[in-house]
Design an enzyme around this catalytic site. Structure first.
Site, short mmCIF file in Angstrom:
data_model
loop_
_atom_site.label_atom_id
_atom_site.label_comp_id
_atom_site.label_asym_id
_atom_site.label_seq_id
_atom_site.Cartn_x
_atom_site.Cartn_y
_atom_site.Cartn_z
N ALA A 12 0.81 -1.23 0.00
CA ALA A 12 0.00 0.00 0.00
C ALA A 12 0.84 1.28 0.00
O ALA A 12 0.34 2.34 -0.37
CB ALA A 12 -0.94 0.00 1.21
N PHE A 127 -2.54 -4.44 -16.38
CA PHE A 127 -3.90 -3.97 -16.09
C PHE A 127 -4.35 -2.86 -17.04
O PHE A 127 -5.48 -2.40 -16.94
CB PHE A 127 -3.99 -3.44 -14.66
CG PHE A 127 -4.13 -4.51 -13.62
CD1 PHE A 127 -5.34 -5.17 -13.43
CD2 PHE A 127 -3.07 -4.85 -12.80
CE1 PHE A 127 -5.48 -6.14 -12.45
CE2 PHE A 127 -3.20 -5.82 -11.83
CZ PHE A 127 -4.41 -6.47 -11.65
N HIS A 154 10.82 1.77 -22.69
CA HIS A 154 10.54 2.02 -21.28
C HIS A 154 11.56 2.99 -20.69
O HIS A 154 12.64 3.20 -21.23
CB HIS A 154 10.57 0.71 -20.48
CG HIS A 154 9.33 -0.11 -20.65
ND1 HIS A 154 9.15 -0.98 -21.71
CD2 HIS A 154 8.19 -0.17 -19.91
CE1 HIS A 154 7.96 -1.56 -21.60
NE2 HIS A 154 7.36 -1.09 -20.52
N LYS A 158 13.79 0.63 -15.65
CA LYS A 158 13.24 -0.72 -15.82
C LYS A 158 14.39 -1.73 -15.87
O LYS A 158 15.33 -1.57 -16.64
CB LYS A 158 12.38 -0.81 -17.07
CG LYS A 158 11.69 -2.17 -17.20
CD LYS A 158 10.60 -2.16 -18.24
CE LYS A 158 9.96 -3.52 -18.41
NZ LYS A 158 9.26 -4.01 -17.23
P1 NAD Z 1 7.17 -0.17 -5.40
O1 NAD Z 1 8.56 -0.61 -5.09
O2 NAD Z 1 6.89 1.28 -5.51
O3 NAD Z 1 6.16 -0.76 -4.30
C1 NAD Z 1 6.23 -2.06 -3.76
C2 NAD Z 1 5.80 -1.97 -2.29
O4 NAD Z 1 5.63 -3.29 -1.78
C3 NAD Z 1 6.84 -1.27 -1.39
O5 NAD Z 1 6.22 -0.24 -0.65
C4 NAD Z 1 7.33 -2.40 -0.48
O6 NAD Z 1 7.67 -1.94 0.82
C5 NAD Z 1 6.09 -3.29 -0.45
N1 NAD Z 1 6.29 -4.68 -0.06
C6 NAD Z 1 7.31 -5.52 -0.36
N2 NAD Z 1 7.08 -6.73 0.19
C7 NAD Z 1 5.90 -6.65 0.84
C8 NAD Z 1 5.12 -7.58 1.57
N3 NAD Z 1 5.52 -8.85 1.78
N4 NAD Z 1 3.94 -7.16 2.10
C9 NAD Z 1 3.52 -5.91 1.91
N5 NAD Z 1 4.21 -4.98 1.22
C10 NAD Z 1 5.40 -5.36 0.70
O7 NAD Z 1 6.77 -0.94 -6.74
P2 NAD Z 1 5.60 -0.57 -7.76
O8 NAD Z 1 6.12 0.34 -8.82
O9 NAD Z 1 4.38 -0.16 -7.01
O10 NAD Z 1 5.39 -1.98 -8.48
C11 NAD Z 1 4.98 -3.10 -7.72
C12 NAD Z 1 4.86 -4.31 -8.65
O11 NAD Z 1 3.79 -4.09 -9.58
C13 NAD Z 1 6.09 -4.60 -9.52
O12 NAD Z 1 6.25 -6.01 -9.61
C14 NAD Z 1 5.72 -4.03 -10.88
O13 NAD Z 1 6.41 -4.66 -11.94
C15 NAD Z 1 4.24 -4.36 -10.90
N6 NAD Z 1 3.42 -3.58 -11.84
C16 NAD Z 1 2.43 -4.28 -12.45
C17 NAD Z 1 1.55 -3.62 -13.29
C18 NAD Z 1 0.44 -4.40 -13.94
O14 NAD Z 1 -0.31 -3.83 -14.77
N7 NAD Z 1 0.25 -5.67 -13.58
C19 NAD Z 1 1.69 -2.24 -13.53
C20 NAD Z 1 2.73 -1.55 -12.88
C21 NAD Z 1 3.58 -2.23 -12.02
#
Ligand code: NAD
Length: 272
Positions: A12, A127, A154, A158
């Site tokens: 979050a 998404f 990108h 990345k």
């Molecule tokens: P981010 O690093 O900003 O956020 C990740 C968060 O997860 C951090 O705040 C971290 O402290 C927290 N975290 C780590 N382990 C945890 C756990 N066990 N429990 C709770 N929180 C935990 O990364 P982001 O940019 O928000 O991206 C997150 C993921 O989403 C990446 O894998 C990214 O590739 C993916 N992503 C997917 C899509 C999609 O469309 N599916 C789009 C964008 C990003």
């Protein structure tokens, strides 16, 4: 009024997690009930998301989150996402996983566990509804124009190349080409004077990865035929672009059967 879907968000405090918290707060049929992260614990998730206080405090306890949620949205890291998915299914909570990097082995385990406990799950590599449509259109077009190359562009931070979306697009295009075996017009065996000049090859499709500051996330699928080209392009310019897809998954996941990969079924498109 119908009961609101209770949503917990893992990650979050992260970039995507904050957007999800804000989007859920803005949706009348959804309710944010828990926010899990290892950082910014004790802070109000709404404040962290820039949406104003909502009374849900960021905590490290996934168990407490799962005790009060219907759906767990996960945007964490690949090493955490599988453990979270497992815990959610075992608690009877439907996971919606956006975290990228899950392996085929992870997906097989998730599918088996989801079937075993009778709780539906979604793992969605992208998404952005426009990106999902781009892949669908590219696969359709490749049946008629079989010579296809992908250029994905990108931001400089990345880490992985090619992108997961480019890999998935290549696989879908390759599968579509196998259905209708129109002959390729590109002569085989042309030599590269410098290694990599023709990009990476995934199932016979060339992928070119561009990494530059100033970019966000973009992809072009270029199809060539005699005297014509067709370019299908998608641009993600803001994380908010992912939110309609996330909210759609949250709304439909509990009506799905087992593990659903990708947004396609939720959009009425052929499954991946
Ligand atoms: P981010 O690093 O900003 O956020 C990740 C968060 O997860 C951090 O705040 C971290 O402290 C927290 N975290 C780590 N382990 C945890 C756990 N066990 N429990 C709770 N929180 C935990 O990364 P982001 O940019 O928000 O991206 C997150 C993921 O989403 C990446 O894998 C990214 O590739 C993916 N992503 C997917 C899509 C999609 O469309 N599916 C789009 C964008 C990003």
């Amino acid at each position: 009024m119908a009961k609101r879907i209770r949503v917990a968000v893992a990650g979050a405090a992260g970039r995507m997690g904050r957007e999800v918290v804000r989007a859920v707060l803005e949706a009348d049929d959804l309710e944010i009930v828990a926010a899990v992260d290892h950082v910014l614990t004790g802070a109000d998730a709404g404040v962290v998301a820039g949406a104003g206080a909502c009374g849900v405090i960021i905590s490290e306890s996934l168990d407490r989150a799962l005790a009060c949620a219907d759906v767990l949205v996960d945007f964490t890291v690949p090493t955490s996402a599988m453990a979270n998915l497992r815990a959610a299914l075992e608690a009877g909570v439907s996971p919606v996983v956006g975290t990228t990097g899950l392996t085929e082995t992870d997906l097989a385990e998730a599918r088996a566990l989801s079937g075993q406990v009778g709780v539906a799950a979604m793992v969605v590599p992208n998404f952005a509804i426009g990106a999902v449509l781009m892949m669908t259109f590219a696969a359709q077009a490749a049946r008629h124009l079989p010579d296809v190359e992908i250029v994905e562009l990108h931001h400089e931070r990345k880490l992985d190349a090619p992108s997961g979306t480019a890999m998935l697009t290549a696989r879908r295009v390759a599968a579509a080409r196998r259905q209708d075996a129109a002959p390729s017009l590109v002569p085989a065996g042309a030599e590269e004077r410098t290694a990599g000049a023709r990009g990476a090859e995934v199932e016979g499709i060339r992928i070119h990865s561009v990494r530059l500051p100033g970019l966000v996330a973009h992809q072009e699928v270029i199809l060539g035929g005699v005297g014509q080209t067709l370019t299908i392009r998608h641009d993600s310019t803001d994380r908010r672009g992912f939110m309609p897809g996330v909210l759609l998954a949250v709304r439909v996941v509990r009506g799905m059967e087992g593990l659903c990969i990708g947004l396609e079924p939720a959009l009425g498109l052929a499954p991946v």
